[in-house]
Design a protein around this motif. Structure first.
Motif, PDB file in Angstrom:
ATOM      1  N   ILE A  21      -7.101 -11.528   2.189  1.00 39.04           N
ATOM      2  CA  ILE A  21      -5.876 -10.746   2.301  1.00 39.04           C
ATOM      3  C   ILE A  21      -5.748  -9.923   1.029  1.00 39.04           C
ATOM      4  O   ILE A  21      -5.681 -10.478  -0.075  1.00 39.04           O
ATOM      5  CB  ILE A  21      -4.648 -11.647   2.495  1.00 39.04           C
ATOM      6  N   LEU A  22      -5.731  -8.617   1.176  1.00 36.72           N
ATOM      7  CA  LEU A  22      -5.681  -7.712   0.030  1.00 36.72           C
ATOM      8  C   LEU A  22      -4.227  -7.380  -0.275  1.00 36.72           C
ATOM      9  O   LEU A  22      -3.516  -6.797   0.545  1.00 36.72           O
ATOM     10  CB  LEU A  22      -6.482  -6.456   0.332  1.00 36.72           C
ATOM     11  N   THR A  23      -3.800  -7.766  -1.470  1.00 36.45           N
ATOM     12  CA  THR A  23      -2.400  -7.671  -1.864  1.00 36.45           C
ATOM     13  C   THR A  23      -2.201  -6.611  -2.945  1.00 36.45           C
ATOM     14  O   THR A  23      -3.098  -5.816  -3.231  1.00 36.45           O
ATOM     15  CB  THR A  23      -1.922  -9.037  -2.373  1.00 36.45           C
ATOM     16  N   THR A  24      -1.025  -6.620  -3.561  1.00 36.04           N
ATOM     17  CA  THR A  24      -0.680  -5.646  -4.595  1.00 36.04           C
ATOM     18  C   THR A  24      -1.743  -5.575  -5.691  1.00 36.04           C
ATOM     19  O   THR A  24      -2.134  -4.484  -6.127  1.00 36.04           O
ATOM     20  CB  THR A  24       0.682  -6.009  -5.217  1.00 36.04           C
ATOM     21  N   GLU A  25      -2.221  -6.714  -6.127  1.00 38.20           N
ATOM     22  CA  GLU A  25      -3.219  -6.753  -7.201  1.00 38.20           C
ATOM     23  C   GLU A  25      -4.487  -5.993  -6.817  1.00 38.20           C
ATOM     24  O   GLU A  25      -5.035  -5.215  -7.611  1.00 38.20           O
ATOM     25  CB  GLU A  25      -3.564  -8.201  -7.532  1.00 38.20           C
ATOM     26  N   HIS A  26      -4.967  -6.197  -5.597  1.00 35.80           N
ATOM     27  CA  HIS A  26      -6.173  -5.510  -5.142  1.00 35.80           C
ATOM     28  C   HIS A  26      -5.933  -4.006  -5.015  1.00 35.80           C
ATOM     29  O   HIS A  26      -6.801  -3.200  -5.366  1.00 35.80           O
ATOM     30  CB  HIS A  26      -6.618  -6.072  -3.788  1.00 35.80           C
ATOM     31  N   ILE A  27      -4.774  -3.641  -4.520  1.00 38.76           N
ATOM     32  CA  ILE A  27      -4.452  -2.225  -4.338  1.00 38.76           C
ATOM     33  C   ILE A  27      -4.357  -1.532  -5.687  1.00 38.76           C
ATOM     34  O   ILE A  27      -4.802  -0.390  -5.859  1.00 38.76           O
ATOM     35  CB  ILE A  27      -3.150  -2.079  -3.533  1.00 38.76           C
ATOM     36  N   GLU A  28      -3.785  -2.205  -6.679  1.00 39.26           N
ATOM     37  CA  GLU A  28      -3.706  -1.633  -8.026  1.00 39.26           C
ATOM     38  C   GLU A  28      -5.098  -1.401  -8.603  1.00 39.26           C
ATOM     39  O   GLU A  28      -5.325  -0.405  -9.321  1.00 39.26           O
ATOM     40  CB  GLU A  28      -2.887  -2.562  -8.930  1.00 39.26           C
ATOM     41  N   GLU A  29      -6.035  -2.290  -8.299  1.00 41.02           N
ATOM     42  CA  GLU A  29      -7.413  -2.096  -8.766  1.00 41.02           C
ATOM     43  C   GLU A  29      -8.026  -0.849  -8.134  1.00 41.02           C
ATOM     44  O   GLU A  29      -8.735  -0.084  -8.793  1.00 41.02           O
ATOM     45  CB  GLU A  29      -8.255  -3.326  -8.434  1.00 41.02           C
ATOM     46  N   ILE A  30      -7.757  -0.647  -6.861  1.00 41.02           N
ATOM     47  CA  ILE A  30      -8.262   0.542  -6.170  1.00 41.02           C
ATOM     48  C   ILE A  30      -7.686   1.806  -6.806  1.00 41.02           C
ATOM     49  O   ILE A  30      -8.391   2.796  -7.021  1.00 41.02           O
ATOM     50  CB  ILE A  30      -7.895   0.469  -4.670  1.00 41.02           C
ATOM     51  N   GLU A  64      -6.445  11.449  -0.930  1.00 44.77           N
ATOM     52  CA  GLU A  64      -7.748  11.254  -1.551  1.00 44.77           C
ATOM     53  C   GLU A  64      -8.263   9.827  -1.482  1.00 44.77           C
ATOM     54  O   GLU A  64      -9.476   9.597  -1.560  1.00 44.77           O
ATOM     55  CB  GLU A  64      -7.693  11.717  -3.015  1.00 44.77           C
ATOM     56  N   VAL A  65      -7.377   8.851  -1.362  1.00 42.87           N
ATOM     57  CA  VAL A  65      -7.803   7.452  -1.264  1.00 42.87           C
ATOM     58  C   VAL A  65      -7.928   7.092   0.213  1.00 42.87           C
ATOM     59  O   VAL A  65      -7.067   7.433   1.025  1.00 42.87           O
ATOM     60  CB  VAL A  65      -6.787   6.522  -1.967  1.00 42.87           C
ATOM     61  N   ALA A  66      -8.981   6.397   0.558  1.00 41.92           N
ATOM     62  CA  ALA A  66      -9.180   6.001   1.953  1.00 41.92           C
ATOM     63  C   ALA A  66      -8.012   5.136   2.433  1.00 41.92           C
ATOM     64  O   ALA A  66      -7.456   4.358   1.657  1.00 41.92           O
ATOM     65  CB  ALA A  66     -10.484   5.227   2.089  1.00 41.92           C
ATOM     66  N   PRO A  67      -7.620   5.235   3.690  1.00 43.67           N
ATOM     67  CA  PRO A  67      -6.497   4.451   4.207  1.00 43.67           C
ATOM     68  C   PRO A  67      -6.849   2.971   4.309  1.00 43.67           C
ATOM     69  O   PRO A  67      -8.024   2.596   4.219  1.00 43.67           O
ATOM     70  CB  PRO A  67      -6.266   5.063   5.597  1.00 43.67           C
ATOM     71  N   PRO A  68      -5.844   2.115   4.484  1.00 42.83           N
ATOM     72  CA  PRO A  68      -6.119   0.675   4.548  1.00 42.83           C
ATOM     73  C   PRO A  68      -7.049   0.294   5.692  1.00 42.83           C
ATOM     74  O   PRO A  68      -7.800  -0.686   5.581  1.00 42.83           O
ATOM     75  CB  PRO A  68      -4.735   0.047   4.714  1.00 42.83           C
ATOM     76  N   GLU A  69      -7.041   1.056   6.788  1.00 37.85           N
ATOM     77  CA  GLU A  69      -7.966   0.771   7.885  1.00 37.85           C
ATOM     78  C   GLU A  69      -9.416   0.922   7.430  1.00 37.85           C
ATOM     79  O   GLU A  69     -10.283   0.131   7.818  1.00 37.85           O
ATOM     80  CB  GLU A  69      -7.684   1.708   9.065  1.00 37.85           C
ATOM     81  N   TRP A 107       0.835  -1.207   0.000  1.00 37.45           N
ATOM     82  CA  TRP A 107       0.000   0.000   0.000  1.00 37.45           C
ATOM     83  C   TRP A 107       0.867   1.253   0.000  1.00 37.45           C
ATOM     84  O   TRP A 107       0.651   2.172  -0.786  1.00 37.45           O
ATOM     85  CB  TRP A 107      -0.918  -0.019   1.215  1.00 37.45           C
ATOM     86  N   ASN A 108       1.850   1.290   0.875  1.00 36.95           N
ATOM     87  CA  ASN A 108       2.700   2.480   0.988  1.00 36.95           C
ATOM     88  C   ASN A 108       3.544   2.710  -0.268  1.00 36.95           C
ATOM     89  O   ASN A 108       3.894   3.852  -0.585  1.00 36.95           O
ATOM     90  CB  ASN A 108       3.613   2.352   2.206  1.00 36.95           C
ATOM     91  N   LYS A 109       3.855   1.634  -0.977  1.00 31.03           N
ATOM     92  CA  LYS A 109       4.628   1.775  -2.212  1.00 31.03           C
ATOM     93  C   LYS A 109       3.774   2.295  -3.365  1.00 31.03           C
ATOM     94  O   LYS A 109       4.254   3.023  -4.235  1.00 31.03           O
ATOM     95  CB  LYS A 109       5.236   0.426  -2.606  1.00 31.03           C
ATOM     96  N   LEU A 110       2.513   1.913  -3.378  1.00 31.80           N
ATOM     97  CA  LEU A 110       1.647   2.207  -4.517  1.00 31.80           C
ATOM     98  C   LEU A 110       0.779   3.443  -4.321  1.00 31.80           C
ATOM     99  O   LEU A 110       0.484   4.165  -5.279  1.00 31.80           O
ATOM    100  CB  LEU A 110       0.744   0.995  -4.807  1.00 31.80           C
ATOM    101  N   VAL A 111       0.316   3.664  -3.107  1.00 35.84           N
ATOM    102  CA  VAL A 111      -0.553   4.816  -2.840  1.00 35.84           C
ATOM    103  C   VAL A 111       0.336   5.988  -2.430  1.00 35.84           C
ATOM    104  O   VAL A 111       0.723   6.125  -1.268  1.00 35.84           O
ATOM    105  CB  VAL A 111      -1.586   4.487  -1.746  1.00 35.84           C
TER     106      VAL A 111
END
Length: 248
Positions: free
Chosen positions: A228-237, A113-118, A102-106
């Protein structure tokens, strides 16, 4: 009335994973839970003083109230508390986000502007509970309680769900409470802590993660669900955020 309780783990900034874990049950199940949980707190093991609170991380680390417990005693106590959940048949939920990815991609404007992982965990938890209730107990009112520690970050999301009564008519309330004072949240702590540790193992070795033996029963049963939400899910967001930003 149905009720779900969620606790969090790994919400500190340098954590590799953010995890939420929780329990769902009927009013009758929660009455049985509170009686059994309180009895264990009052008389945890022969010769041991009453506990103020069950908290899995200090138990594993032999800290606080568990400082005088041997490894065998801590293992036994872990077994007794987890079987309160298992024997009553509460439904368990877990959501974890790879915070390192998350920290690498967001980055850049997305951070604001994007909601935090929490918040992502919060939404996944609420949606999972709603889906389960609609399948197993359609039409019954539902109350959802989260740990007080995340209230400042997530209260706005609770208001979002409550404001859409037509879409979420089952939700009678979404609130926050203190883990030490609300026994079901102590059960949720057990699931959150186990999920936090398991998610880290899974991210290291997705094909063969090593689950703590105490968590294995939860993983294998039909009444448990998790993601478990990984790189793939974060990229979709991120792609959805870019699409919305391009239209505004």
């Amino acid at each position: 009335m149905l009720a779900a309780y969620f606790d969090d783990s790994g919400t500190h900034p340098d954590s590799p994973v953010v995890a939420f874990g929780g329990l769902l049950g009927t009013e009758e199940q929660w009455n049985v839970f509170e009686t059994a949980w309180r009895a264990l707190l009052e008389n945890p093991l022969p010769g041991k003083p009453p506990l103020k609170q069950f908290h899995l991380a200090p138990l594993r680390a032999k800290r606080g109230e568990f400082e005088g417990y041997s490894l065998a005693e801590r293992d036994r106590l872990n077994y007794l508390f987890r079987h309160v959940i298992l024997d009553i048949g509460l439904v368990t939920f877990a959501v974890a986000v790879d915070r390192i990815a998350w920290n690498k991609l967001v980055v850049g404007p997305m951070v604001e502007e994007v909601a935090p992982p929490e918040a992502l965990c919060f939404v996944k938890c609420v949606d999972s509970v709603l889906a389960t209730c609609r399948f197993r107990k359609p039409g019954q009112p539902l109350v959802i309680v989260f740990d007080q520690g995340v209230r400042r970050q997530l209260e706005i999301w609770g208001r979002f769900y409550k404001s859409q009564r037509e879409k979420y008519p089952e939700i009678a309330g979404i609130g926050f409470a203190t883990v030490s004072e609300v026994l079901p949240l102590q059960g949720a702590d057990l699931i959150a802590t186990e999920s936090y540790q398991f998610a880290q193992e899974w991210l290291k070795s997705p094909d063969g993660p090593k689950a703590n033996p105490h968590f294995q029963d939860f993983i294998m049963r039909d009444l448990s669900g998790g993601v478990i939400l990984t790189t793939e899910h974060i990229e979709e967001i991120i792609e959805r955020w870019k699409s919305v930003s391009a239209r505004t």
